[in-house]
Scaffold this active site. Structure first.
Site, PDB file in Angstrom:
ATOM      1  N   HIS A 219     -18.122  26.762 -25.061  1.00 57.40           N
ATOM      2  CA  HIS A 219     -18.123  26.377 -26.478  1.00 57.40           C
ATOM      3  C   HIS A 219     -16.854  25.613 -26.818  1.00 57.40           C
ATOM      4  O   HIS A 219     -16.526  25.430 -27.990  1.00 57.40           O
ATOM      5  CB  HIS A 219     -18.230  27.609 -27.373  1.00 57.40           C
ATOM      6  CG  HIS A 219     -19.368  28.502 -27.035  1.00 57.40           C
ATOM      7  ND1 HIS A 219     -19.210  29.676 -26.327  1.00 57.40           N
ATOM      8  CD2 HIS A 219     -20.696  28.368 -27.273  1.00 57.40           C
ATOM      9  CE1 HIS A 219     -20.390  30.244 -26.165  1.00 57.40           C
ATOM     10  NE2 HIS A 219     -21.305  29.469 -26.717  1.00 57.40           N
ATOM     11  N   ASP A 421     -17.878  -5.811 -11.055  1.00 59.42           N
ATOM     12  CA  ASP A 421     -17.456  -5.228  -9.784  1.00 59.42           C
ATOM     13  C   ASP A 421     -17.605  -6.167  -8.593  1.00 59.42           C
ATOM     14  O   ASP A 421     -17.518  -5.732  -7.445  1.00 59.42           O
ATOM     15  CB  ASP A 421     -18.234  -3.943  -9.504  1.00 59.42           C
ATOM     16  CG  ASP A 421     -19.719  -4.194  -9.241  1.00 59.42           C
ATOM     17  OD1 ASP A 421     -20.187  -5.327  -9.493  1.00 59.42           O
ATOM     18  OD2 ASP A 421     -20.402  -3.260  -8.792  1.00 59.42           O
ATOM     19  N   GLY A 510     -33.242 -13.541  -1.790  1.00 61.31           N
ATOM     20  CA  GLY A 510     -32.800 -13.364  -3.171  1.00 61.31           C
ATOM     21  C   GLY A 510     -33.640 -14.094  -4.190  1.00 61.31           C
ATOM     22  O   GLY A 510     -33.363 -14.027  -5.386  1.00 61.31           O
ATOM     23  N   THR A 518     -25.764 -19.032  -8.588  1.00 63.78           N
ATOM     24  CA  THR A 518     -25.493 -18.049  -7.544  1.00 63.78           C
ATOM     25  C   THR A 518     -24.544 -18.659  -6.518  1.00 63.78           C
ATOM     26  O   THR A 518     -24.125 -19.820  -6.644  1.00 63.78           O
ATOM     27  CB  THR A 518     -26.786 -17.630  -6.810  1.00 63.78           C
ATOM     28  OG1 THR A 518     -27.254 -18.738  -6.029  1.00 63.78           O
ATOM     29  CG2 THR A 518     -27.867 -17.196  -7.792  1.00 63.78           C
ATOM     30  N   ASP A 585     -19.760 -18.597 -11.816  1.00 61.81           N
ATOM     31  CA  ASP A 585     -20.370 -17.391 -11.288  1.00 61.81           C
ATOM     32  C   ASP A 585     -19.438 -16.766 -10.248  1.00 61.81           C
ATOM     33  O   ASP A 585     -18.902 -17.467  -9.385  1.00 61.81           O
ATOM     34  CB  ASP A 585     -21.710 -17.746 -10.629  1.00 61.81           C
ATOM     35  CG  ASP A 585     -22.338 -16.554  -9.947  1.00 61.81           C
ATOM     36  OD1 ASP A 585     -22.810 -15.652 -10.649  1.00 61.81           O
ATOM     37  OD2 ASP A 585     -22.329 -16.533  -8.689  1.00 61.81           O
TER      38      ASP A 585
END
Length: 620
Positions: A219, A421, A510, A518, A585
């Site tokens: 709690h 990332d 891909g 890309t 990119d």
């Protein structure tokens, strides 16, 4: 309040709605209608099985539990076959009303009697105790068992005692299993009482400061110690919890008793890793791994059963607890494990890790595909110098990607197109490649094994160490490049052919092509500098032009709409970033770093575009 942070409703109304939702979703359950002073909206409620155990004769003991809301799934979601017959809920972190508890007891009353199982909190002891006393005045057979497994407080006040926390769930499972086995009410209570001093739990929770508070209650009650953020690795936090658990006075006394009577090898334990609601299943499994190895190493206790899950939460607190139930002797161990293993709809599946030691958790990897190392299919390096040059190029690429980690992460965060990332992914691959280059195995990297074998090993490295879709794509591309090496000698033409094969494989896997924002925009820009039929010398001469075109391709991605990969899900518009703020990119820029670094490493005169790059990347 945490309970109404998402919707404009009081916590009490949220609890009532949650109970209704639970019953709507499960036709085997019902709510008890409220009357009189308890009929007001938002005081909690009772979830009950439509067919309690032993129906219709009532020849089996029935089990009831409950407490404040906010700990779900405990206890209302544990009502069902193999577990509770009813659970009484108060509003958030508040004990249920005695009238609700009494009504649940009356609904479940049967000749075999009723067990009321609760955690040791003052409000629960008083309200459940009052309801049980009133039931007994009506000649209803009813006994109460209070769980007090919290081992974090060394010397609790005698009038209060230890708190009940997640270890009480093991007691609940045992009580319900014993009831399903047909045991008498008094026998069930005696069995539970025999385990009281062998059950202990210690919990912890991460504070907003990043520190971890040891012994924090479910709690939000204050804990007994603090692990500062700089000391709060998973190993450190779990280690502190387990150390305090094994140092518990009850646990130590039980272990010492075994050591005096018989071989300590007869002792074992069941373990429960419980999340408080704010940790992911991924994190809980990691905690379980560290706890399992720590308990095994420190106490030499085999873990016979391991349960993992968010079972008794504290709304969405970012914390966890570890509970141990000691099993002493074969006879004792037998009935406990048999009872824990009885089927129950909403109880987590148990693993039986006792068959494994920590050093037995992994199976040996299969040997590499023998065809990849076959000398028959290998095109050797032209010389030892060629191999050294290739390894030096890889080392330079690794260093460049490590240096670019931050800027690649920044590019992957622009406009919400990525998850920030990309640099981390490239960093993992670069570190693995650096280790591979610095300590190559003679059986893998030799002049005779050739470039095909080196590319195949790099493909495997990308897949195993980079992770994510980037690791898979690089692995696919490098595998295709390896397969393309079929002519000797391996020269500049062969290298361009291998890169072209890699680009084609990545494009197919891909589902991307040039212009889709890309890495292929960089790679195909580089390849456009070479015409068919060029000699090795002519290929070499065009490498500076190829690097310039690769950079043009990478820079151009800043104004492209993503049509492949995760960024494509952003939508038709190029995120919320204005044209002046758009950046290349991150995958395309990483590809440029790789191509440019390789060319420089082998002695190609590459244009110095550092200032222009800074402007393009927004770092100037």
């Amino acid at each position: 309040s945490a309970a109404n942070s998402l919707f404009s409703r009081s916590p009490e109304v949220c609890v009532r709605d949650a109970l209704r939702g639970l019953v709507i979703a499960d036709p085997s359950l019902a709510l008890i209608a409220r009357t009189g002073s308890s009929s007001s909206e938002g005081v909690g409620g009772v979830v009950i099985r439509r067919e309690p155990r032993g129906s219709p004769t009532g020849n089996w003991v029935r089990v009831i539990s409950g407490g404040g809301a906010g700990h779900e799934p405990a206890y209302v979601r544990f009502v069902g076959e193999g577990l509770l017959d009813a659970a009484v809920s108060g509003h958030v972190f508040a004990s249920p009303a005695p009238n609700d508890i009494l009504e649940a007891i009356r609904q479940l009353a049967c000749p075999s009697g009723l067990l009321v199982l609760i955690m040791n909190y003052t409000g629960d002891r008083l309200n459940f105790g009052l309801a049980a006393a009133r039931a007994r005045t009506s000649d209803l057979r009813c006994r109460m068992f209070v769980c007090d497994d919290d081992a974090s407080i060394k010397d609790p006040a005698p009038a209060v005692g230890r708190r009940g926390i997640a270890g009480s769930l093991l007691m609940m499972k045992l009580a319900c299993g014993l009831a399903d086995s047909g045991l008498d009410l008094d026998c069930i209570v005696d069995r539970l009482e025999s385990l009281r001093t062998r059950l202990a739990t210690v919990g912890t929770c991460r504070l907003p400061t990043g520190d971890w508070e040891l012994g924090l209650g479910i709690h939000g009650e204050a804990g007994v110690g603090l692990l500062k953020s700089h000391q709060s690795s998973m190993e450190a936090v779990v280690g502190a919890v387990v150390k305090k658990l094994l140092a518990d006075e009850r646990i130590e006394k039980s272990m010492n008793k075994v050591k005096k009577q018989e071989s300590s090898s007869s002792a074992a334990c069941a373990m429960l890793i419980n999340g408080l609601g704010g940790l992911s299943n991924l994190e809980l499994s990691g905690i379980a791994s560290v706890a399992f190895e720590t308990v095994t190493a420190v106490s030499n206790l085999p873990v016979r059963r391991l349960y993992i899950g968010n079972l008794m939460t504290s709304l969405s607190a970012p914390g966890f607890s570890v509970s141990l139930l000691l099993l002493l002797g074969q006879d004792d161990e037998g009935w406990i494990l048999e009872t824990l293993d009885l089927p129950a709809r909403r109880w987590p599946a148990a693993s039986s890790p006792s068959v494994l030691r920590p050093d037995q958790l992994e199976l040996a990897a299969l040997p590499s595909d023998p065809t990849s190392a076959s000398s028959d299919s290998s095109i050797p390096w032209q010389s030892a110098e060629s191999l050294s040059s290739a390894l030096a190029s890889l080392s330079a690429v690794a260093a460049a990607l490590i240096d670019a980690r931050s800027i690649l992460n920044q590019l992957d965060s622009v406009g919400g197109l990525g998850d920030g990332d990309c640099g981390d992914t490239m960093y993992r691959g670069a570190v693995a490649m650096q280790k591979f280059v610095e300590q190559p195995s003679n059986a893998i990297v030799t002049v005779s094994s050739g470039p095909r074998r080196l590319l195949a090993e790099l493909s495997s490295l990308a897949q195993s160490d980079m992770g994510g879709s980037s690791g898979a794509l690089f692995g696919i591309g490098l595998a295709a490049a390896a397969a393309s090496v079929c002519q000797s000698p391996f020269d500049a033409r062969s290298a361009i052919a291998a890169l072209s094969a890699a680009a084609g494989a990545i494009s197919e896997a891909g589902r991307a092509r040039q212009g889709d924002r890309t890495m292929l925009d960089t790679v195909y820009g580089f390849l456009e500098a070479f015409d068919a039929g060029l000699s090795a010398d002519e290929v070499w001469q065009r490498l500076p032009r190829a690097v310039r075109r690769a950079r043009d391709g990478a820079v151009a991605t800043a104004q492209m709409k993503p049509r492949a990969g995760r960024a494509a899900y952003v939508g038709a518009e190029l995120s919320s970033t204005s044209e002046s703020e758009a950046r290349p990119d991150p995958g395309a820029w990483a590809a440029l770093i790789i191509l440019r670094t390789v060319c420089r490493a082998v002695g190609v005169a590459v244009d110095d575009t550092e200032a222009e790059d800074a402007a393009v990347l927004g770092s100037g």
